[in-house]
Design an enzyme around this catalytic site. Structure first.
Site, PDB file in Angstrom:
ATOM      1  N   ASP A 251       0.795  -1.226   0.000  1.00 22.80           N
ATOM      2  CA  ASP A 251       0.000   0.000   0.000  1.00 22.80           C
ATOM      3  C   ASP A 251       0.826   1.274   0.000  1.00 22.80           C
ATOM      4  OD1 ASP A 251      -2.464  -1.106  -0.196  1.00 22.80           O
ATOM      5  OD2 ASP A 251      -3.095  -0.722   1.858  1.00 22.80           O
ATOM      6  N   GLY A 294      -2.138  -0.958  -9.073  1.00 21.65           N
ATOM      7  CA  GLY A 294      -0.952  -0.129  -9.283  1.00 21.65           C
ATOM      8  C   GLY A 294       0.094  -0.292  -8.203  1.00 21.65           C
ATOM      9  N   LYS A 295       0.098  -1.439  -7.549  1.00 21.54           N
ATOM     10  CA  LYS A 295       1.022  -1.612  -6.420  1.00 21.54           C
ATOM     11  C   LYS A 295       2.317  -2.323  -6.811  1.00 21.54           C
ATOM     12  CE  LYS A 295      -2.790  -1.914  -3.056  1.00 21.54           C
ATOM     13  NZ  LYS A 295      -3.596  -2.840  -2.215  1.00 21.54           N
ATOM     14  N   VAL A 296       2.186  -3.367  -7.642  1.00 19.00           N
ATOM     15  CA  VAL A 296       3.344  -4.180  -7.975  1.00 19.00           C
ATOM     16  C   VAL A 296       3.374  -4.408  -9.480  1.00 19.00           C
ATOM     17  CG1 VAL A 296       4.586  -6.342  -7.525  1.00 19.00           C
ATOM     18  CG2 VAL A 296       3.053  -5.393  -5.780  1.00 19.00           C
TER      19      VAL A 296
END
Lengths: 338, 338, 338, 338
Positions: A251, A294-296
């Site tokens: 996050d 859109g985190k990893v």
């Protein structure tokens, strides 16, 4: 049966330096199924090590430290394979700090009468036994540390730093994750710190000092971890288990965006877990799913669906023996908070 | 994309002789969770090797042979670690015999458009690809062997023996399980033989020869396997996956009892599986459960809940390097049916 | 404890006619995760019923019949929701035929001393108990039926037909799957028939009649099932568990192709299973994977990852109460073999 | 494809009052495997309702609220079936509070290109889609609430109370868990509150007000929850998923002991989860294991291994229609902190 009959075979932690898994990983690389996944995970972890700009975040949930992987994590810090740790309170306090105080975990069995265990004050984690009386000493040590601090709001990182400082003077076992992380400026975050032996000690601390005590502000944790992420042009996740630590670390990318500082997705991702993807829980969610948030990024990521004690030692031994960590500079992220 | 784009990385089968897992297994022995289970499984398998009276029955279900464990099984036969094999038809025909004919499995991915694969005649097993046209050559080879036999009722063991004989003349790859088992008098049983590439070839054989063809009598298989069990004072099971092979091998104890010849429970048991215990299926049922049926004793047994490609190579490499198979006499159970 | 203490709560089979799951399924249709999957599976099963040309193949593996779903399957045959059955020998013989003979399964627990059970001759399937002595009566009944038949090669379908005929005269419980299927010309195939109580009886039969006995030819099973598939312009699979029955039924499409008679992929597919996709085993393989093999189309298919006793009754009750089976003509596939 | 193409089928939350699962649960009671477990879980939950002294603690982890169970939890509060809630931040803020603000979750698919989703700002939870822009409005609403509060240390319970108050004025959907809990004095605890959309808002709040802001003290949460436990002569756990909420609620028994106030173990326990027991993680740990720690008694406890969306509605509908909650007095635990 007496207590000693149950607590006679201490868990010995695997030493990934004592064997070289290179040949096995090389062989697994050309296999399919989980073997192939393990090899690819090892390769991606090694890419993180080789990427000069990469901050490596180790996330730990579950009880692998109790089951014999405690030294794997300590070795990762000692040998410069990890820059930040996000973990459950249990992994850090009940397991690592607990053994630093001189206590042990014991090999047991899972098919056992738990009422008998309770009568003997033995706690069970699947097939592993713990002496509850020793755990209470651990709780009280946390309280003592809390009592010694200036009242106010602390991040879990700050408090765990104090635990590291405490161990330098008081450890019975010096090769603990908490102490090594402290000595090497690797910050440790526990986003649900109270949910552990630490919680017991801290509640006792607050109960006795209603008006002047410390508190653990998890928002501060999130701010600090996000700050590290924002200062890291590149980052990689090495996740054991899943849970809150995984979500918290992922996050930070969003958090940076929310406070107006755009940052890159985590570039690398490795997770070892037995969790199931189908209940929508965080532990089993794939890196592909994290990509939608859109985190990893999904170029260098690998899920390994395995119980971590069986796969983690192979992966870390491989990367250790590759030796690329030798030429890597230490990130020393703890320093930015001084 | 063309077929060749998907079929470019052949699965290379792991060679458990090329690395020595001893140090890892020794370290895992003092751990809990799955690591500890793997070490105990390795120890129990080694006990089977050391027990002079023990007949070792290897049961194979699932697709580990396609994924890179094919040579592990071949090595087990070559190096005298197994006396009888009970397997799915797919493991023996579609995978082992298929590669003996010179074909390969390929590393692929599981997140792929299967319609595209179908158009290219590529079959997928999770993340492994197979050339369907080559599989059909395999089907037809089975038909040819069937056509060459005297009409009548065969056990799958007999037919697979004929496949071994065929390979001696025709194999492109000689180190196959089917051929090595034939050469070393290790009988192979496939209780659901038609449920495989063999089935296609045999149906074609029967269709073309309505009145004069071979048939595969699974009752005969059960009689023969039970006969071996009755002649074995001691027996041990080494089970990959579960399914019909597991149940079939376990049931021989009961079968002997039913036909009036009492025999001992299987003394040793090891199983590696990802199956779940809670649906009452055979694959996930524990050795404890089998104890209630009088099938397997519970002193030396270990379930390992892991995907087998990750754990099997460690276990077999350990036992191989212990070298105790060197002094073991070959059981040559195939001989009793000559 | 005595035997009667363990065998006192008989499993009562759920009656999907006695409650109406329509409202629940309607509500689940707008949910995600497994609830949504269950609703979609129910809808697809209902589409099979409504498709006038569709042959519905029910595949049963695992022990759901022992656990309380036995009447669900019987109701499916009685109420014209299924045209062909492919099952494990255990589901058909040890469970369904066993209860038709007047015996019962019992609710038990899984955390129990299995040695005690063995001493009392009680068999355990997870948390379900069976009287081993009654099972042996079942074995011997199979032997008696085999003894009464003209020696020769039988498909399992033929033999199970004889079991149905036997029950008409001898059943203690008439509402069994074996009897209802016989009465309604629904063929039952067990591709691994010997791997069950039937196997015990048949081995005894063959042992006593070395030169003149019946055998079970699984190739014949495959031919017959493929013949049905070739005569069915449209087909759908309703799969419980997975295993050999699933693979066998799926493979008929390929088998038809191999013997030169092209046929369509199975148009509809529903599977309820707890199996894992990642070990490449058949049970957990998705319909998407089957699409690459050209076995099952992917427009109307749904995997439900759940233990079947919890989801199957909801799905079948929904389709039963939709009443569309009322206007459906019976396929009577058994007739083509007369 | 545009955003609207993906976000067109909103998840509709199941209404357990609109159907009566009584007949199904009654039928399942006499079955084995998971069906039997579901029935026993329903019975134990009903026992909690009938026990006049029992405080019922609902623990929620995972994403069932997004998948269609949101109203189940709201109904449990409205109809007096729960006295305390311990949950993940995501369940309370990202899901429940989010929909209270007028936003929705959408049915999607899990086999999808996540990069496309990212470009459209759509977040995915397995097969469920969320509009990321709406989530950011949710984050900012949290910030606004935080900005409006007197600086200082808050428990998550206090903050979530403020969220409930906010909704009374501002909710677009009034039947939310957060609002109903507030109105009925049911405290909600999120031991890892920052690990959610709330965390984003709170970090933004703190970033903009370096010296004068609120913080969330998870120790205070633990003190408060333990206080409730100490005041409850009897307590029961109803756990969805596992994770931190499960551990936190279980630990209150130990916490009371540590601070010198002995209390009883939780008397009742029900958990629905897909987690695996074998990795030693909290989510999959059994109540038997918790018994060794002295946390939960083992007389009235039941683990249900199922994805919760499929089992939870059956259980709660059963208990709702039993009507025993009608005569139950409300505990109103929030009042003790006023």
């Amino acid at each position: 049966m007496e207590k000693a009959d149950f607590l006679k075979d201490p868990v010995e932690h695997i030493d990934i330096k004592s064997f070289d898994s290179t040949a096995i990983i090389e062989a697994m690389r050309n296999m399919s199924f989980t073997a192939g996944d393990i090899a690819r995970a090892a390769d991606i972890f090694n890419m993180m090590i080789n990427d000069n700009e990469c901050t490596i975040i180790l996330c730990i949930a579950g009880s692998t430290s109790a089951a014999g992987c405690m030294q794997v994590y300590a070795d990762m810090v000692k040998h410069n394979m990890v820059d930040v740790i996000v973990a459950t309170g249990a992994a850090i306090v009940d397991m690592d700090f607990f053994e630093a105080l001189g206590f042990r975990h014991y090999k047991g069995i899972h098919f056992v009468d738990d009422k008998v265990l309770r009568e003997l004050y033995i706690d069970r984690i699947y097939d592993t036994f713990i002496d509850e009386e020793q755990l209470q000493i651990c709780d009280n040590t946390i309280k003592k540390i809390a009592d010694s601090l200036t009242p106010g709001c602390y991040s879990s990182r700050q408090f765990i730093g104090e635990m590291g400082k405490f161990l330098i003077e008081n450890a019975k076992k010096s090769y603990s994750l908490v102490q090594l992380a402290y000595e090497n400026d690797v910050p440790i975050f526990c986003p649900a710190f109270s949910d552990s032996s630490a919680g017991f000690g801290l509640v006792k601390h607050q109960s006795q000092r209603q008006d002047s005590h410390i508190c653990i502000d998890s928002v501060k944790d999130f701010r600090e971890l996000t700050e590290i992420k924002m200062k890291s042009p590149v980052s990689g996740l090495f996740i054991i288990g899943g849970g809150v630590p995984k979500n918290f670390a992922q996050d930070t990318v969003i958090c940076a965006e929310i406070i107006g500082e755009s940052t890159e997705m985590h570039k690398y991702g490795v997770q070892i877990t037995v969790a199931d993807v189908r209940d929508g829980g965080c532990s089993g969610s794939t890196f592909r799913e994290a990509r939608s948030w859109g985190k990893v990024d999904n170029v260098y990521e690998q899920m390994v669906f395995a119980e971590a004690t069986s796969a983690l030692p192979l992966i870390v031994s491989f990367v250790y023996h590759k030796q690329n960590w030798q030429s890597r500079s230490r990130r020393k992220w703890s320093k930015i908070f001084e």
